[in-house]
Scaffold this active site. Structure first.
Site, short mmCIF file in Angstrom:
data_model
loop_
_atom_site.label_atom_id
_atom_site.label_comp_id
_atom_site.label_asym_id
_atom_site.label_seq_id
_atom_site.Cartn_x
_atom_site.Cartn_y
_atom_site.Cartn_z
N HIS A 23 0.71 -1.16 -0.03
CA HIS A 23 0.00 -0.05 -0.03
C HIS A 23 0.86 1.31 0.03
CE1 HIS A 23 -2.94 -2.99 2.00
NE2 HIS A 23 -3.33 -2.77 0.53
N GLU A 26 1.64 3.48 3.09
CA GLU A 26 2.10 2.94 4.42
C GLU A 26 3.55 3.16 4.57
OE1 GLU A 26 -0.15 -0.72 4.81
OE2 GLU A 26 -2.10 0.22 4.36
N THR A 168 -3.46 -12.16 -0.35
CA THR A 168 -2.22 -11.18 -0.41
C THR A 168 -1.08 -11.25 -1.06
OG1 THR A 168 -1.27 -12.67 1.32
CG2 THR A 168 -2.93 -11.04 2.02
N SER A 169 -0.16 -10.12 -1.18
CA SER A 169 1.05 -10.10 -1.97
C SER A 169 2.21 -11.12 -1.45
CB SER A 169 1.64 -8.83 -2.14
OG SER A 169 1.69 -8.24 -0.67
N GLU A 180 2.09 -5.77 10.68
CA GLU A 180 0.99 -4.69 10.74
C GLU A 180 1.55 -3.78 11.99
OE1 GLU A 180 -2.03 -4.82 8.15
OE2 GLU A 180 -1.77 -2.67 8.76
#
Lengths: 313, 308
Positions: A23, A26, A168-169, A180
């Site tokens: 992202h 981020e 997800t990647s 996270e």
């Protein structure tokens, strides 16, 4: 890996990738990966090829979450095999490229471990995201990281929900690990958050180095928070939200939410209470990027998973 | 000090979404519009979502920062369909709640903003405006648990670039910390309470109440400090130091840490004693501002009351 007493054998975890900018706004991951691309000394470990990689460069350049579609939802089998070349959304093309370089997903050639670095506007602290309760390698790594970080907290969120799990990647790798760390606004780099993520990765790479050297990790238990459901904001007929996360719930990630507790507050001050049947542990409370995904917060329940002993094959 | 009198403030605009991802103002204006609020006592209220295209995509702006488009020069410059959206929008807004400098302009413009910085509740204004300062003094007395601060930008009105300079009187409410794209109930409730008190003040003023004079502290912008950057690539090479982060309005003195480089070195402040604010504001990275520095001043207010 059938019984508690057996030691699970895994091949050496030599090929490790560190993803930042999945992202583009981020900032901890973007900054760390750019730093390590220039000078990778900090991430070097004996027997490990650690590759730092910016997954969504166009989004990073615009300092936005994504350009066409969320890259961290894009690694579906349909997307990865979609024909269409340059007509495809940017992130689908990126997913295919990443799958070529670090995958193919599900194959023996795929990277051993991928760490995907994320930030959240939620008050989640340091969180590791696990995609499978049966990945004993990852469970052992997460146990190692938690113990190394203690007394500082590092919690494990597990998303194994058949409907809510997403592509997800990091899912390209044999052992996908999500990092996270929050709270941090999008587009902002906070020193404490940046340093916390750096420390998590340091411990993770230390674990991999030890594992590759042949260290046996004895059986252990790992407390995880298992994803139960997503709760949306109350909305009007036009889809606009009509209430905010209640001040009593705001910033209370990982604290128990009991039936009857305040959950939302309308714009004219009324309280809406949680109507669930039992106590849950909410997280991703008021994440900026989730308004458009219809998610005010997710509920989890606490579980203890058992990881068998592991050793390099 | 002699009492000063002013005509009643009967036309007020409450604006939100000037930056489309600063959500308190967006939701407050939407709520007022939904409830069809167009009058509060003696005051007629216009509610304006100022940058609807930016609000729709939840970005600060579409082509250029709307809140830099309100100088006299830009408001009077010729625009075509191919001019940046925000330049055209500024001129539309000027026609709607201005024109700036004219008799027809709104008596008061309140523009609601958020910041990622830990600034609490701030009022930002240009000239030494007795209304803004009296409202501030009133809010300080009514909202004892909240630190309400005044920030003065010492810029002549013609060169004043933000929306609130279009009204006869105006100020921006800046509330934080709040991430872009997020609406926090505590921040919303604080701003709502402030706006409610502002309208109470307006009623009292309009109905003949004299507001006593007094002293108010304000911060006036002195200078800005950028992040340390790579001289070749322009990329930032340090983050705001954890001892400065979240410490807006705490006096910064020579030798205090201000940045922590990615390689672990501390950069220290080397300048006169000043007050930092807008510390680590998301939107200011591209404006090359890590934080602003202000001088604290004391302003003496005369008593004010309505004419007639």
């Amino acid at each position: 890996m059938s019984s508690y007493n057996n030691t699970a054998r895994f091949s050496e975890a030599r090929r490790v990738a560190i993803f930042g900018g999945t992202h583009g706004n981020e900032m901890s991951g973007v900054t760390l990966v750019n730093l390590w691309t220039k000078n990778g000394t900090e991430i070097q470990r004996k027997g490990v090829e650690a590759v730092p990689f910016i997954t969504n460069p166009k989004a990073v350049e615009k300092c936005t979450r994504y350009v066409d579609t969320d890259l961290n939802r894009a690694f579906t089998p349909e997307n990865l095999s979609a024909p269409g070349g340059n007509d495809l959304p940017y992130e689908v093309l990126r997913a295919q490229e990443i799958n070529r370089i670090f995958g193919p997903k599900g194959s023996p050639e795929a990277y051993d471990v991928i760490f995907d670095l994320h930030n959240t506007t939620s008050n989640m602290g340091c969180t590791l995201i696990l995609e499978s309760s049966k990945d004993h390698f990852n469970l052992q790594m997460m146990n190692y990281i938690k113990k190394a970080m203690a007394p500082a907290s590092c919690l494990v969120l597990m998303n194994e929900h058949p409907l809510l799990k997403y592509s997800t990647s990091r899912s390209v790798a044999k052992h996908p690990v999500g990092l996270e760390v929050g709270p941090q606004p999008q587009g902002v780099l906070r020193s404490n958050i940046f340093e916390a993520m750096r420390v998590i990765l340091k411990h993770a790479l230390d674990f991999i180095e030890l594992f590759n050297e042949g260290v046996e990790f004895p059986p252990c238990t790992v407390e995880v928070f298992r994803v139960l459901e997503w709760i949306d904001y109350p909305r009007d007929a036009n889809g606009n939200i009509i209430a905010m996360v209640h001040p009593n719930l705001q910033d209370c990630d990982w604290e128990p939410l009991n039936p009857g507790d305040p959950m939302f507050q309308t714009f004219d001050g009324k309280t809406i209470h949680y109507q669930g049947s039992g106590t849950v542990y909410p997280t991703f409370i008021n994440e900026a990027a989730y308004y458009e995904k219809q998610q005010a917060f997710i509920t989890t329940r606490r579980e203890t998973l058992v990881a068998s002993a592991i050793i390099k094959a | 000090m002699e009492s000063v009198s002013f005509p009643p403030l009967s036309r007020v605009a409450v604006c939100g979404g000037t930056h489309g991802n600063e959500m308190t103002g967006v939701y407050m204006v939407r709520h007022l519009q939904k409830e069809k609020i167009d009058k509060i006592g003696s005051v007629s209220v216009s509610t304006v979502l100022t940058n609807p295209r930016a609000v729709e995509i939840c970005r600060r702006y579409v082509e250029t920062d709307l809140n830099r488009c309100f100088t006299e020069a830009l408001l009077n410059s010729p625009v075509t369909d191919s001019s940046p959206y925000e330049l055209r929008r500024a001129q539309e807004l000027n026609a709607q709640i201005g024109p700036k400098g004219s008799k027809e302009a709104m008596d008061l413009i309140i523009d609601i903003h958020n910041t990622t910085s830990n600034m609490g509740l701030c009022f930002i204004f240009y000239s030494i405006d007795w209304f803004t300062l009296h409202i501030l003094k009133y809010l300080q007395s009514k909202m004892a648990s909240v630190e309400v601060r005044a920030i003065q930008l010492d810029i002549p009105i013609a060169e004043a670039y933000s929306l609130e300079s279009v009204g006869k009187h105006g100020f921006a409410i800046e509330a934080g910390p709040q991430p872009n794209g997020v609406v926090r109930a505590d921040i919303h409730n604080m701003v709502k309470e402030a706006v409610d008190h502002i309208f109470s003040w307006l009623q009292e003023f309009n109905s003949g109440n004299t507001f006593e004079g007094g002293e108010v502290e304000a911060y006036t912008l002195e200078k800005s400090i950028d992040y340390p950057r790579n001289p070749v690539t322009g990329e930032i090479t340090a983050a705001i130091h954890s001892q400065l982060q979240d410490n807006d309005f705490k006096l910064l003195q020579r030798g205090n840490p201000i940045f922590m480089s990615f390689s672990g070195e501390t950069v220290k402040y080397d300048g006169e004693d000043l007050y930092p604010f807008f510390v680590n504001e998301c939107a200011y990275y591209e404006k090359k501002i890590a934080f602003h520095l202000a001088r604290k001043i004391k302003l003496t207010l005369p008593p004010i009351k309505v004419t007639g």
